[in-house]
Design a protein around this motif. Structure first.
Motif, short mmCIF file in Angstrom:
data_model
loop_
_atom_site.label_atom_id
_atom_site.label_comp_id
_atom_site.label_asym_id
_atom_site.label_seq_id
_atom_site.Cartn_x
_atom_site.Cartn_y
_atom_site.Cartn_z
N SER A 42 0.86 -1.29 0.02
CA SER A 42 0.07 -0.12 0.07
C SER A 42 0.96 1.26 -0.07
O SER A 42 0.54 2.32 -0.64
N ALA A 43 1.91 1.42 0.70
CA ALA A 43 3.06 2.24 0.98
C ALA A 43 3.42 2.67 -0.59
O ALA A 43 3.46 3.85 -0.77
N VAL A 44 3.62 1.71 -1.29
CA VAL A 44 4.45 2.09 -2.67
C VAL A 44 3.29 2.59 -3.67
O VAL A 44 3.42 3.39 -4.15
N LEU A 45 2.04 1.96 -3.55
CA LEU A 45 1.02 2.32 -4.48
C LEU A 45 0.70 3.92 -3.94
O LEU A 45 0.33 4.60 -4.95
N VAL A 46 0.27 3.99 -2.83
CA VAL A 46 0.04 5.43 -2.19
C VAL A 46 1.27 6.49 -2.96
O VAL A 46 1.01 7.73 -3.46
N GLN A 47 2.30 6.25 -2.66
CA GLN A 47 3.51 6.94 -3.10
C GLN A 47 3.35 7.26 -4.79
O GLN A 47 3.37 8.45 -5.09
N ASN A 48 3.11 6.11 -5.40
CA ASN A 48 2.85 6.36 -6.88
C ASN A 48 1.79 7.14 -7.33
O ASN A 48 1.92 8.04 -8.29
N ALA A 49 0.80 6.76 -6.62
CA ALA A 49 -0.55 7.62 -6.94
C ALA A 49 -0.40 9.08 -6.84
O ALA A 49 -0.70 9.91 -7.52
N ASN A 50 0.23 9.65 -5.86
CA ASN A 50 0.56 11.06 -5.39
C ASN A 50 1.34 11.52 -6.50
O ASN A 50 1.08 12.76 -6.83
N GLU A 51 2.35 10.78 -7.07
CA GLU A 51 3.05 11.32 -8.17
C GLU A 51 2.43 11.33 -9.41
O GLU A 51 3.11 12.18 -10.48
N ALA A 52 1.29 10.63 -9.61
CA ALA A 52 0.71 10.38 -11.02
C ALA A 52 -0.30 11.62 -10.97
O ALA A 52 -0.84 11.58 -12.15
N VAL A 53 -1.32 11.91 -9.92
CA VAL A 53 -2.35 12.57 -10.19
C VAL A 53 -2.15 13.84 -11.11
O VAL A 53 -2.98 14.32 -11.78
N ALA A 54 -1.31 14.60 -10.85
CA ALA A 54 -1.02 16.03 -11.36
C ALA A 54 -0.75 15.85 -12.95
O ALA A 54 -1.62 16.52 -13.80
N ILE A 55 0.08 15.07 -13.35
CA ILE A 55 0.37 14.73 -14.85
C ILE A 55 -0.89 14.25 -15.31
O ILE A 55 -1.28 14.52 -16.73
N ALA A 56 -1.70 13.17 -14.60
CA ALA A 56 -3.13 12.71 -15.51
C ALA A 56 -4.02 13.65 -15.65
O ALA A 56 -4.77 13.65 -16.83
N PHE A 57 -4.28 14.69 -14.49
CA PHE A 57 -5.12 15.74 -14.71
C PHE A 57 -4.64 16.67 -15.83
O PHE A 57 -5.63 16.97 -16.77
N ILE A 58 -3.62 16.96 -16.02
CA ILE A 58 -3.16 17.85 -17.04
C ILE A 58 -3.07 16.90 -18.56
O ILE A 58 -3.53 17.57 -19.61
N ALA A 59 -2.99 15.91 -18.58
CA ALA A 59 -3.24 14.92 -19.68
C ALA A 59 -4.72 15.00 -20.14
O ALA A 59 -4.98 15.26 -21.39
N MET A 60 -5.52 15.00 -19.35
CA MET A 60 -7.00 14.94 -19.39
C MET A 60 -7.52 16.39 -20.11
O MET A 60 -8.16 16.77 -20.89
N ALA A 61 -6.82 17.52 -19.28
CA ALA A 61 -6.91 18.86 -19.71
C ALA A 61 -6.55 19.07 -21.38
O ALA A 61 -6.93 19.79 -21.76
N GLN A 62 -5.46 18.44 -21.84
CA GLN A 62 -4.75 18.57 -23.01
C GLN A 62 -5.85 17.90 -23.93
O GLN A 62 -5.97 18.15 -25.24
N THR A 63 -6.34 16.67 -23.43
CA THR A 63 -7.14 15.86 -24.48
C THR A 63 -8.42 16.63 -25.21
O THR A 63 -8.51 16.50 -26.37
N VAL A 64 -8.95 17.24 -24.61
CA VAL A 64 -10.11 17.90 -25.55
C VAL A 64 -9.92 18.97 -26.30
O VAL A 64 -10.52 18.87 -27.23
N PRO A 65 -8.92 19.91 -26.08
CA PRO A 65 -8.34 20.62 -27.28
C PRO A 65 -8.03 19.65 -28.57
O PRO A 65 -8.32 19.89 -29.60
N VAL A 66 -7.18 18.63 -28.22
CA VAL A 66 -6.74 17.80 -29.45
C VAL A 66 -7.75 17.20 -30.06
O VAL A 66 -7.43 16.88 -31.25
N LEU A 67 -8.94 16.81 -29.21
CA LEU A 67 -10.10 16.18 -29.99
C LEU A 67 -10.58 17.01 -31.00
O LEU A 67 -11.25 16.50 -31.89
N ILE A 68 -10.67 18.47 -30.88
CA ILE A 68 -11.00 19.22 -31.82
C ILE A 68 -10.03 19.71 -32.86
O ILE A 68 -10.14 20.66 -33.65
N GLY A 69 -8.82 19.13 -32.51
CA GLY A 69 -7.75 19.18 -33.77
C GLY A 69 -6.76 20.49 -33.31
O GLY A 69 -6.00 21.07 -34.11
#
Length: 349
Positions: A42-69
């Motif tokens: 659980s400790a490793v998973l929690v640490q990994n999750a914390n480091e992944a959240v910000a980039i995951a949100f930014i990736a989703m943010a980039q997705t929608v403008p990309v979908l319109i080209g």
């Protein structure tokens, strides 16, 4: 072959980029945990999750403008700006904390709407418009936080960056050692927030008329216009939703680090990584293909690759070089389709 099997195979074939990325993520993370001295904990998973959240949100943010080209070069700057706003507002009483969180996310959403207005009514290319507004966002962030600092509520920081057990224990919701709660106590709160927001916001949007129009615009804007679809509304919604996801990323980054930092280099790195994550997740930079969930998977793949640096003996000075090659390869995948077509008109179909 029955109809169900045909439908399943058809779905997989149409979304082979996404399913390929998902399979790659599973394999990479399994191998990482096997190699890690404390893997599958659980400790490793929690640490990994914390480091992944910000980039995951930014990736989703980039997705929608990309979908319109288009491309949104301001997502990293919006995340930085909202993190600075959160560092000022997310503290005090529970009411003040909730108010600060709402204002933070709304600030990102409003900035995304501004991008949409400039693109739609100013008739500017998204990449040019967002390059300019990104500079404005960084300027505002520097005005709010000339130096790194802030005072994020300590309980909030601990509760949202650890497991469900810690969340329940921090706020005293019930006995965290209850037998019925044990199977869920190890789940990282960051992953619940990430996937919860992704599914609650993206899925309804994708199924809406505006969401379907976003895909239509990215596939063939001329055909979408002739069909009478609300193109301007779709573009406004795309950039507004991008601002919302970037605001969520900024809010979580501030909570995680307990500070706000108007770091220009950080903003640029997150923007570049967001583009790479979109492509790795199976979305097309030409528009019309992909989705926020796919980009979330792409972001997790990029983050897992960086995790390997901890357990593999690689000179720290070489790590940026390796990450750079990985990002270059990921972004280059988006050009494969252009190399395969025989007729340029096929790019707009």
């Amino acid at each position: 072959m029955n109809n169900l099997t045909k439908n399943v195979l058809g779905t997989v074939r149409r979304s082979r980029g996404f399913y390929g990325a998902l399979l790659l993520l599973i394999v990479l993370y399994l191998v990482y945990n096997i190699m890690h001295p404390r893997g599958f904990s659980s400790a490793v998973l929690v640490q990994n999750a914390n480091e992944a959240v910000a980039i995951a949100f930014i990736a989703m943010a980039q997705t929608v403008p990309v979908l319109i080209g288009g491309l949104d070069l301001s997502v990293g700057a919006i995340m930085t700006l909202t993190a600075c706003i959160a560092s000022v507002l997310v503290n005090g009483s529970p009411t003040q904390i909730i108010f600060g969180m709402i204002v933070t996310v709304l600030s990102g959403t409003a900035f995304g709407l501004l991008n949409g207005v400039i693109v739609v009514y100013g008739r500017l290319q998204p990449i040019i418009a967002t390059l300019a507004t990104g500079a404005i966002a960084i300027g505002l962030a520097l005005f709010i936080r000339p130096e790194p600092g802030g005072d994020i509520d300590g309980n909030l920081n601990w509760a949202l960056t650890n497991s469900l057990w810690d969340f329940v224990d921090t706020y005293g919701l019930f006995d965290p050692d209850a037998a019925w709660f044990a199977p869920f106590a190890w789940i990282p709160v960051p992953l619940i927030l990430l996937f919860g927001i992704a599914f609650l916001v993206w899925i309804p949007f994708r199924k809406s008329v505006t969401g379907r129009t976003v895909y239509a615009v990215g596939s063939a804007e001329g055909a979408a216009f002739m069909s009478g679809l609300p193109i301007n509304r779709a573009k406004l919604a795309a950039f507004t939703l991008a601002g919302f996801f970037a605001g969520c990323g900024g809010l979580y980054l501030a909570i995680q680090t307990s500070t706000g930092n108007a770091d220009v280099t950080q903003a640029g790195a997150y923007t570049l990584n967001s583009i790479a994550a979109v492509v790795v997740g199976g979305s097309s930079l030409l528009g019309g293909i992909g989705g926020a969930i796919a980009s979330l998977v792409g972001a997790l793949i990029l983050r897992v690759i960086s995790f390997y640096f901890r357990i593999v003996s690689i000179d720290p000075l070489l790590q940026p070089l390796i990450e750079g090659f990985v990002l270059l390869a990921a972004v280059s995948l988006g050009a494969i389709r252009t190399l395969r077509v025989k007729n340029r008109l096929e790019l707009f179909r």
